[in-house]
Motif scaffolding. Sequence first.
Motif, PDB file in Angstrom:
ATOM      1  N   PRO A   3       0.813  -1.230   0.000  1.00 32.64           N
ATOM      2  CA  PRO A   3       0.000   0.000   0.000  1.00 32.64           C
ATOM      3  C   PRO A   3       0.838   1.269   0.000  1.00 32.64           C
ATOM      4  CG  PRO A   3      -0.045  -1.053   2.159  1.00 32.64           C
ATOM      5  CD  PRO A   3       0.616  -2.025   1.231  1.00 32.64           C
ATOM      6  N   LEU A   4       2.149   1.126   0.189  1.00 32.95           N
ATOM      7  CA  LEU A   4       3.020   2.294   0.106  1.00 32.95           C
ATOM      8  C   LEU A   4       3.124   2.806  -1.324  1.00 32.95           C
ATOM      9  CD1 LEU A   4       5.951   1.202   2.467  1.00 32.95           C
ATOM     10  CD2 LEU A   4       4.185   2.908   2.944  1.00 32.95           C
ATOM     11  N   LEU A   5       3.005   1.893  -2.292  1.00 33.89           N
ATOM     12  CA  LEU A   5       3.085   2.302  -3.686  1.00 33.89           C
ATOM     13  C   LEU A   5       1.848   3.104  -4.072  1.00 33.89           C
ATOM     14  CD1 LEU A   5       5.343   0.103  -3.617  1.00 33.89           C
ATOM     15  CD2 LEU A   5       4.745  -0.376  -6.005  1.00 33.89           C
ATOM     16  N   ALA A   6       2.044   4.062  -4.959  1.00 33.06           N
ATOM     17  CA  ALA A   6       0.960   4.982  -5.342  1.00 33.06           C
ATOM     18  C   ALA A   6       0.026   4.305  -6.344  1.00 33.06           C
ATOM     19  CB  ALA A   6       1.545   6.258  -5.927  1.00 33.06           C
ATOM     20  N   HIS A   7      -0.813   3.419  -5.840  1.00 24.31           N
ATOM     21  CA  HIS A   7      -1.711   2.669  -6.710  1.00 24.31           C
ATOM     22  C   HIS A   7      -2.879   3.544  -7.156  1.00 24.31           C
ATOM     23  CE1 HIS A   7       0.261  -1.230  -6.271  1.00 24.31           C
ATOM     24  NE2 HIS A   7       0.388  -0.981  -4.984  1.00 24.31           N
ATOM     25  N   CYS A   8      -2.773   4.110  -8.335  1.00 24.38           N
ATOM     26  CA  CYS A   8      -3.852   4.905  -8.926  1.00 24.38           C
ATOM     27  C   CYS A   8      -3.760   4.820 -10.447  1.00 24.38           C
ATOM     28  CB  CYS A   8      -3.830   6.354  -8.447  1.00 24.38           C
ATOM     29  SG  CYS A   8      -2.244   7.188  -8.647  1.00 24.38           S
ATOM     30  N   PRO A   9      -4.010   3.618 -11.002  1.00 24.25           N
ATOM     31  CA  PRO A   9      -3.966   3.449 -12.461  1.00 24.25           C
ATOM     32  C   PRO A   9      -4.926   4.448 -13.121  1.00 24.25           C
ATOM     33  CG  PRO A   9      -4.211   1.331 -11.346  1.00 24.25           C
ATOM     34  CD  PRO A   9      -4.420   2.386 -10.304  1.00 24.25           C
ATOM     35  N   THR A  10      -4.607   4.958 -14.310  1.00 21.32           N
ATOM     36  CA  THR A  10      -3.455   4.598 -15.119  1.00 21.32           C
ATOM     37  C   THR A  10      -2.262   5.539 -14.883  1.00 21.32           C
ATOM     38  OG1 THR A  10      -4.321   6.028 -16.869  1.00 21.32           O
ATOM     39  CG2 THR A  10      -4.960   3.714 -16.953  1.00 21.32           C
ATOM     40  N   HIS A  11      -2.369   6.364 -13.890  1.00 22.02           N
ATOM     41  CA  HIS A  11      -1.334   7.354 -13.616  1.00 22.02           C
ATOM     42  C   HIS A  11      -0.100   6.728 -12.950  1.00 22.02           C
ATOM     43  CE1 HIS A  11       0.555  11.113 -12.712  1.00 22.02           C
ATOM     44  NE2 HIS A  11       0.401  10.982 -11.405  1.00 22.02           N
ATOM     45  N   ALA A  12      -0.317   5.825 -12.044  1.00 20.55           N
ATOM     46  CA  ALA A  12       0.781   5.246 -11.266  1.00 20.55           C
ATOM     47  C   ALA A  12       0.264   3.960 -10.607  1.00 20.55           C
ATOM     48  CB  ALA A  12       1.255   6.257 -10.216  1.00 20.55           C
ATOM     49  N   PRO A  13       1.178   3.163 -10.048  1.00 19.87           N
ATOM     50  CA  PRO A  13       2.611   3.399  -9.933  1.00 19.87           C
ATOM     51  C   PRO A  13       3.403   2.860 -11.121  1.00 19.87           C
ATOM     52  CG  PRO A  13       2.059   1.453  -8.692  1.00 19.87           C
ATOM     53  CD  PRO A  13       0.762   1.982  -9.252  1.00 19.87           C
ATOM     54  N   GLU A  14       4.616   3.339 -11.156  1.00 17.53           N
ATOM     55  CA  GLU A  14       5.605   2.840 -12.092  1.00 17.53           C
ATOM     56  C   GLU A  14       6.698   2.152 -11.294  1.00 17.53           C
ATOM     57  OE1 GLU A  14       8.824   5.434 -14.113  1.00 17.53           O
ATOM     58  OE2 GLU A  14       7.329   5.112 -15.687  1.00 17.53           O
ATOM     59  N   VAL A  15       7.100   0.978 -11.746  1.00 14.86           N
ATOM     60  CA  VAL A  15       8.269   0.287 -11.204  1.00 14.86           C
ATOM     61  C   VAL A  15       9.141  -0.026 -12.402  1.00 14.86           C
ATOM     62  CG1 VAL A  15       9.157  -1.723  -9.980  1.00 14.86           C
ATOM     63  CG2 VAL A  15       6.980  -0.715  -9.282  1.00 14.86           C
ATOM     64  N   VAL A  16      10.329   0.531 -12.421  1.00 16.43           N
ATOM     65  CA  VAL A  16      11.139   0.440 -13.637  1.00 16.43           C
ATOM     66  C   VAL A  16      12.623   0.377 -13.297  1.00 16.43           C
ATOM     67  CG1 VAL A  16      11.166   2.956 -13.869  1.00 16.43           C
ATOM     68  CG2 VAL A  16      11.602   1.549 -15.866  1.00 16.43           C
ATOM     69  N   ILE A  17      13.354  -0.387 -14.062  1.00 18.76           N
ATOM     70  CA  ILE A  17      14.813  -0.397 -13.975  1.00 18.76           C
ATOM     71  C   ILE A  17      15.319   0.624 -14.985  1.00 18.76           C
ATOM     72  CG2 ILE A  17      16.907  -1.740 -14.394  1.00 18.76           C
ATOM     73  CD1 ILE A  17      15.361  -4.200 -13.387  1.00 18.76           C
ATOM     74  N   SER A  18      16.010   1.616 -14.501  1.00 19.15           N
ATOM     75  CA  SER A  18      16.490   2.719 -15.329  1.00 19.15           C
ATOM     76  C   SER A  18      18.011   2.650 -15.451  1.00 19.15           C
ATOM     77  CB  SER A  18      16.071   4.056 -14.705  1.00 19.15           C
ATOM     78  OG  SER A  18      16.759   5.135 -15.280  1.00 19.15           O
ATOM     79  N   VAL A  19      18.481   2.706 -16.687  1.00 12.45           N
ATOM     80  CA  VAL A  19      19.919   2.605 -16.948  1.00 12.45           C
ATOM     81  C   VAL A  19      20.386   3.875 -17.659  1.00 12.45           C
ATOM     82  CG1 VAL A  19      21.764   1.308 -18.080  1.00 12.45           C
ATOM     83  CG2 VAL A  19      19.775   0.099 -17.142  1.00 12.45           C
ATOM     84  N   LEU A  20      21.304   4.583 -17.018  1.00  9.02           N
ATOM     85  CA  LEU A  20      21.886   5.794 -17.593  1.00  9.02           C
ATOM     86  C   LEU A  20      23.304   5.464 -18.042  1.00  9.02           C
ATOM     87  CD1 LEU A  20      21.054   8.754 -18.054  1.00  9.02           C
ATOM     88  CD2 LEU A  20      22.178   9.313 -15.887  1.00  9.02           C
ATOM     89  N   LYS A  21      23.534   5.563 -19.330  1.00  8.14           N
ATOM     90  CA  LYS A  21      24.819   5.155 -19.892  1.00  8.14           C
ATOM     91  C   LYS A  21      25.933   6.120 -19.486  1.00  8.14           C
ATOM     92  CE  LYS A  21      22.817   2.674 -23.791  1.00  8.14           C
ATOM     93  NZ  LYS A  21      22.728   2.543 -25.272  1.00  8.14           N
ATOM     94  N   PRO A  22      27.195   5.706 -19.667  1.00  2.99           N
ATOM     95  CA  PRO A  22      28.329   6.571 -19.319  1.00  2.99           C
ATOM     96  C   PRO A  22      28.256   7.912 -20.042  1.00  2.99           C
ATOM     97  CG  PRO A  22      29.082   4.338 -19.756  1.00  2.99           C
ATOM     98  CD  PRO A  22      27.643   4.381 -20.137  1.00  2.99           C
ATOM     99  N   LYS A  23      28.626   8.971 -19.342  1.00  3.10           N
ATOM    100  CA  LYS A  23      28.699  10.346 -19.847  1.00  3.10           C
ATOM    101  C   LYS A  23      27.320  10.927 -20.206  1.00  3.10           C
ATOM    102  CE  LYS A  23      33.140   9.612 -19.706  1.00  3.10           C
ATOM    103  NZ  LYS A  23      33.905  10.089 -18.525  1.00  3.10           N
ATOM    104  N   ALA A  24      26.251  10.282 -19.763  1.00  4.27           N
ATOM    105  CA  ALA A  24      24.910  10.754 -20.088  1.00  4.27           C
ATOM    106  C   ALA A  24      24.441  11.810 -19.087  1.00  4.27           C
ATOM    107  CB  ALA A  24      23.934   9.594 -20.124  1.00  4.27           C
ATOM    108  N   TYR A  25      23.645  12.743 -19.597  1.00  3.34           N
ATOM    109  CA  TYR A  25      23.120  13.832 -18.757  1.00  3.34           C
ATOM    110  C   TYR A  25      21.632  13.990 -19.016  1.00  3.34           C
ATOM    111  CZ  TYR A  25      22.189  18.657 -17.258  1.00  3.34           C
ATOM    112  OH  TYR A  25      21.659  19.786 -16.671  1.00  3.34           O
ATOM    113  N   ILE A  26      20.841  14.004 -17.944  1.00  2.00           N
ATOM    114  CA  ILE A  26      19.400  14.226 -18.037  1.00  2.00           C
ATOM    115  C   ILE A  26      19.144  15.689 -17.698  1.00  2.00           C
ATOM    116  CG2 ILE A  26      17.128  13.564 -17.195  1.00  2.00           C
ATOM    117  CD1 ILE A  26      18.332  10.901 -16.286  1.00  2.00           C
TER     118      ILE A  26
END
Length: 327
Positions: A200-223
């Motif tokens: 219940p800690l996760l923001a369960h409110c489809p279709t807005h959330a939650p998102e659970v995702v593995i995010s990979v930022l490559k070398p020298k990358a800037y967001i």
Amino acid sequence: MNDNNNHITQLIESITTMVEKAEYDSALSAYASVFKQYPEFLSPKDEEPLTKFRATHIHNAANLSRRALYNACHHIGSTSRIKQAVNMLCGVERKVYQHEAQKPSFLFIPDLPSSPFSETSEVEGLQDLVDKLSSSKEVFLSCIKYANDNYVHEIGEVPKSDDWKKLSENWSSMHLMKGGHFTEHAKRLPHDLISLFNSPLLAHCPTHAPEVVISVLKPKAYIPPHYGTSNIKWTLHIPLVVNDNAYLDVAGEKRTWSAKTEALLFDDSFVHSAENPADAARAVLIIDIWNPHLTEVEKQDIQMLMREYANWSAHFGALAVLDKRFY
């Protein structure tokens, strides 16, 4: 082509009659039919000159769409701040933000306490969830090779700049949960691990959330700096592959990763950016959790709001922005 023009003319004449009779719901459904069959009539190219007649119908379709959203949602809200948020979402009240650095692009709940960064200890039960997820880090590490989706396309509308174009090649992801629903990737994980995402800690409110995702930022990358979509949720980062040089900046407050970092918790409705200047990729597990200052009743309000919004968006959402060229 003449047959199409004749059909459009007939449809528009019937819509005009509906509007004159104040049959607004029927008129909106008819506009949606026109948009589906002949999108170019209601959504012309920006450089295309418009007659007053056509511009009037574009305005009508957009206004009726926004009216439908308000009619579907205006009753939602057990507290004054939720009622105000609904009004702002529906466009009947101007968005007024409390912090210069906090401007979520979709949904803003006023008077909802938050800060750029928070400690996991501030959310009851969150540290226990972090510990349990961290104990399965090897499972998540084994998933990194499948993180091949373009994550830039998942975070909402971003500027069409060279930085963002370049980032689309250097920021990848793999969703385990998207819009509140488990993906095929998640179904391959151990059952006891998947059950943790039903917390219940996760923001369960489809279709807005939650998102659970593995995010990979490559070398020298800037967001580059950007805002998240709402302030109803906080973002939890659990490190998978990190280095001392990679950092996360939220509203000017910078946090770096280290081997001792258990997790980072922040509110992505504040302007934020990240960089991985190292020679190796940075990978984190990202999870949406509720802003803990929301009451249980307010969470139910938000869940109802998201259901109504999703239903409206599926049927009429595209019509609401047809007149943006006139703004």
